[in-house]
Design an enzyme around this catalytic site. Structure first.
Site, PDB file in Angstrom:
ATOM      1  N   GLY A  44      10.047  -1.796   1.458  1.00  0.00           N
ATOM      2  CA  GLY A  44       9.700  -1.938   0.049  1.00  0.00           C
ATOM      3  C   GLY A  44      10.797  -2.562  -0.786  1.00  0.00           C
ATOM      4  N   HIS A  61       5.315  -2.618  -0.161  1.00  0.00           N
ATOM      5  CA  HIS A  61       5.104  -2.545  -1.610  1.00  0.00           C
ATOM      6  C   HIS A  61       6.280  -3.112  -2.408  1.00  0.00           C
ATOM      7  CE1 HIS A  61       7.852   0.934  -1.906  1.00  0.00           C
ATOM      8  NE2 HIS A  61       7.313   1.304  -0.761  1.00  0.00           N
ATOM      9  N   ASP A  62       5.931  -3.825  -3.462  1.00  0.00           N
ATOM     10  CA  ASP A  62       6.879  -4.339  -4.452  1.00  0.00           C
ATOM     11  C   ASP A  62       7.790  -5.435  -3.926  1.00  0.00           C
ATOM     12  OD1 ASP A  62       6.201  -2.410  -6.666  1.00  0.00           O
ATOM     13  OD2 ASP A  62       6.879  -0.978  -5.164  1.00  0.00           O
TER      14      ASP A  62
END
Length: 262
Positions: A139, A121-122
């Site tokens: 992440g 994520h991200d």
């Protein structure tokens, strides 16, 4: 015309360009948009608020747009955005973002993502990147353009890897890797500059020599990071075509909150 295998499950709300190909048993969710000339192989799952640009090739068993592996995630409509001309090989997993960051995971253009890679994520990936087999990005990792990560490289969350940098096989990155640097080891240490990669991208011998000067100031002169930055800045104008390379290095070092590999 689109070529959709009859066993593929595509939500009626999904948006696919007219010429998209989708292989057998693939599943595409309602918030997915796929651009022209994309090829989705068999047994792929594309879900979440996911957008693919044009000319992407996704091989079998890839998972794109699944919920982030973050215990704070509470179902927010975060996104995954993939650009144009990317190759995404077997068993690659790329998750959507979280509201604790920008809310979006981004993959740029013309990237080559090999089998078993995980992009958490991200993460923010630039263009022309190569991620060899089983690279694992935690992440919030940022990768600049033309980065090459060797097979089984593991990258700690929030680490940044600068443009044109490279890692060796089985490297462990817990700190930032400055632009142009080749790093390797567990934990990773700076080894040299990525001279061959720069030559392949059309860097002149004068530009490469200046990049080597920056490397020596960072790693071979025993300087503090602030002192190295000052001396790197003093190189401006020596090779005018390399002033952009100096600016790239300086901008990266200013933001090196995790420290750089040594």
């Amino acid at each position: 015309m689109a070529r959709i295998h009859p066993t593929a499950l595509i939500d009626p709300a999904a948006e696919l360009a007219d010429d998209v190909e989708v292989g057998a048993y693939s599943v595409i969710g309602p918030h997915v948009r796929i651009g022209a000339a994309c090829h989705i192989g068999p047994h792929c799952v594309i879900e979440g608020h996911t957008t693919l640009g044009q000319g992407n090739r996704v091989f079998q068993f890839a998972s794109l747009g699944a919920a982030p592996q973050d215990k704070k995630y509470a179902g927010e409509p975060t996104r995954l955005e993939i650009g144009d001309g990317n190759t995404i090989r077997e068993f690659v997993t790329i998750n959507t973002g979280t509201v604790q960051d920008a809310g979006v995971t981004r993959v740029g253009n013309d990237n080559w993502i090999m089998a078993y890679v995980h992009v958490a994520h991200d993460c923010q990936l630039g263009d022309h990147i190569i991620l060899a087999n089983s690279v694992q990005l935690a992440g919030h990792v940022h990768l600049g353009d033309w980065v090459f990560l060797g097979g089984l490289t593991g990258v700690h969350q929030f680490v940044r890897v600068g443009a044109h940098a490279m890692t060796a096989f089985q490297s462990r990155l817990a700190q930032d890797v400055p632009p142009f640097v080749t790093a390797g080891g567990n934990p990773a240490e700076a080894q040299s500059i990525n001279a061959e990669g720069l030559r392949r991208r059309g860097f002149t011998s004068e530009r490469i020599a200046l990049v080597k000067q920056m490397y020596r100031l960072l790693y071979r002169k025993g300087l503090t990071l602030d002192a190295a930055r000052q001396q790197i800045d003093a190189l401006r104008g020596e090779v005018p075509e390399a002033d952009a390379d100096i600016a790239l290095m300086q901008g990266f070092l200013i933001q090196a909150t995790r420290g750089i590999v040594r």
